[in-house]
Design an enzyme around this catalytic site. Structure first.
Site, PDB file in Angstrom:
ATOM      1  CG  ASP A  53      -1.807   1.161   1.367  1.00  0.00           C
ATOM      2  OD1 ASP A  53      -2.767   1.276   0.592  1.00  0.00           O
ATOM      3  OD2 ASP A  53      -1.512   2.022   2.231  1.00  0.00           O
ATOM      4  CE  LYS A  72      -2.237   4.807   0.954  1.00  0.00           C
ATOM      5  NZ  LYS A  72      -2.469   4.416   2.360  1.00  0.00           N
TER       6      LYS A  72
HETATM    7  N1  HSE Z   1      -5.019   0.348   4.405  1.00  0.00           N
HETATM    8  C1  HSE Z   1      -4.716   1.726   4.272  1.00  0.00           C
HETATM    9  C2  HSE Z   1      -3.996   2.235   5.515  1.00  0.00           C
HETATM   10  C3  HSE Z   1      -6.008   2.486   4.056  1.00  0.00           C
HETATM   11  O1  HSE Z   1      -3.992   1.515   6.521  1.00  0.00           O
HETATM   12  O2  HSE Z   1      -3.437   3.311   5.494  1.00  0.00           O
HETATM   13  C4  HSE Z   1      -5.836   3.903   3.592  1.00  0.00           C
HETATM   14  O3  HSE Z   1      -5.171   4.000   2.367  1.00  0.00           O
END
Ligand code: HSE
Length: 411
Positions: free
Chosen positions: A196, A200
């Site tokens: 994740d 980003k």
């Molecule tokens: N799974 C992500 C986090 C959600 O924990 O930041 C938000 O992008």
């Protein structure tokens, strides 16, 4: 009256409908016209929702409705969301999304389809949840060369690391707490393996490089599942916090981007971001440092950013920043991570001799750590900026006994 549709009525989609409802008067006053959710597309039914009457399973009610000019995609993932986003953009409808997976994997194509059809693809909520970061990079900081972005951009891992530091919980216990609070997914791999955060930082890096696409799958990425309670002990004794950092650096000779857990000195502002909070420090060559801090996830916080984008789309339906023209560069966009300089805390069994360490890391600065856990020795390598990732990897090959290693964030 501006009619919009929401695709996917999960947590964020529902938050978008709630924010538009809750702040309808202020939104109308600021835009000079009302924003109305006309349809919500989902395969599920929501009989108890106040928005139940708007829910449809028929996609043509969204894509073929000329009154709907803005579509919010909160489906997530890169399959159905990808198909629907292409469909909406090809019909000339602006798409607003929080979907970092889709933006980071198909952003080049989707932005190009948007341009072709005179509409926009906008995604403030895809990084940092409710924190403004993409628009500041594209607009407010447009006069700068962005030299560095360092972010704690995943709330779940920050929650886990904070719990481990504050309550002494081990990784598995802190993870199950994060799951029971609804922060981590049932399959938490995208969070804990750093994927994740990788998506980003690929989005932020691409914007910082004026649209030269940074493929997330090409980024050096480490998650947090190897962090132990002993690592936390070291952090405490070193007056540091362990943070999963997503980093972009643009130097004279080229750029790097990567994701890895780091020891961050408690005197650094990033160390103050605890729990599910996110913090992103941006360094511009004119501005110097600026830090963006706030709720990086959650229903209303993320919806706040999505609805802000909807309002941008109402005010400026077609005009987008130059930085929104993403392209695949023929030249490599990033330098190989092997060239990046690195400093680490290395934990070894006491039985490993100093000679073994200096032979593995010849001509690399090596100093004892202020703390050593029982039965261990610990050294700090590369503090003088004299080691790169390639030298680290080679050295590690000759010491299979290592107990742990964590990178040290240099300010
Ligand atoms: N799974 C992500 C986090 C959600 O924990 O930041 C938000 O992008």
């Amino acid at each position: 009256m501006k009619n919009i549709a929401i695709l996917g009525f999960g947590v964020v989609g529902c938050g978008v409908a709630e924010v538009i409802d809750m702040n309808s008067k202020a939104i109308a006053a600021r835009l000079g016209e009302e924003v109305r959710v006309k349809k919500i597309l989902d395969i599920r039914e929501f009989p108890d929702s106040p928005f139940a009457a708007l829910v449809t399973t028929k996609k043509e009610e969204v894509f073929e409705d000329p009154e709907i000019s803005i579509v919010v995609e909160t489906i997530g993932g890169a399959r159905i969301a990808y198909e629907y986003t292409k469909m909406a953009l090809s019909a000339g409808k602006t798409v607003v999304t929080s979907n970092k997976e889709l933006v980071s994997t198909h952003g080049v194509e989707l932005l190009s389809i948007a341009r072709e059809h005179n509409c926009k693809y906008i995604f403030e909520a895809s990084v940092g949840g409710g924190i403004p970061i993409i628009r500041p990079l594209k607009h407010c900081l447009a006069a700068n060369k962005i030299e560095r972005i360092v972010g704690i951009v995943n709330g779940t891992t920050n929650y886990i690391l904070t719990q481990m530091a504050e309550s002494g919980a081990d990784f598995a216990t802190a993870l199950s707490e994060a799951q029971s609070k609804g922060y981590a997914e049932a399959n938490p791999s995208a969070d804990i393996d750093g994927i994740d955060a990788q998506r980003k930082i690929s989005i932020l890096s691409t914007i910082a490089l004026d649209g030269a696409y940074v493929d997330p799958s090409s980024l050096f990425t480490l998650g947090i599942s190897d962090i132990t309670t002993v690592d936390m002990e070291y952090a405490r004794e070193m007056n540091a916090s362990i943070k999963l950092l997503a980093v972009f650096e643009n130097k004279e000779d080229g750029a790097f981007a990567y994701v890895a857990p780091h020891l961050v000195s408690k005197s650094h502002p990033l160390a103050c971001a605890n729990g599910v909070f996110n913090a992103i420090m941006v360094t511009g060559n004119a501005l110097g440092d600026a830090m963006f801090y706030g709720q990086g996830a959650g229903k209303l916080a993320t919806a706040s950013a999505v609805v802000g984008d909807v309002m941008e789309a109402v005010e400026m339906p077609t005009k987008d920043a130059q930085a929104s023209k993403w392209f695949e560069s023929e030249e490599p966009v990033l330098l190989p991570i092997e060239k990046h300089s690195v400093s680490v805390l290395l934990r070894l069994p006491e039985s490993v001799s100093d000679d073994t360490v200096s032979e593995a890391f010849p001509e690399i600065s090596c100093q004892p750590c202020v703390y050593e856990a029982e039965g261990e020795k610990a050294v700090i390598l590369g503090k003088n900026g004299d080691m790169n990732e390639a030298q680290l990897a080679i050295g590690l090959e000759s010491i299979p006994e290592i107990l742990g290693m964590i990178r040290i964030f240099g300010e």
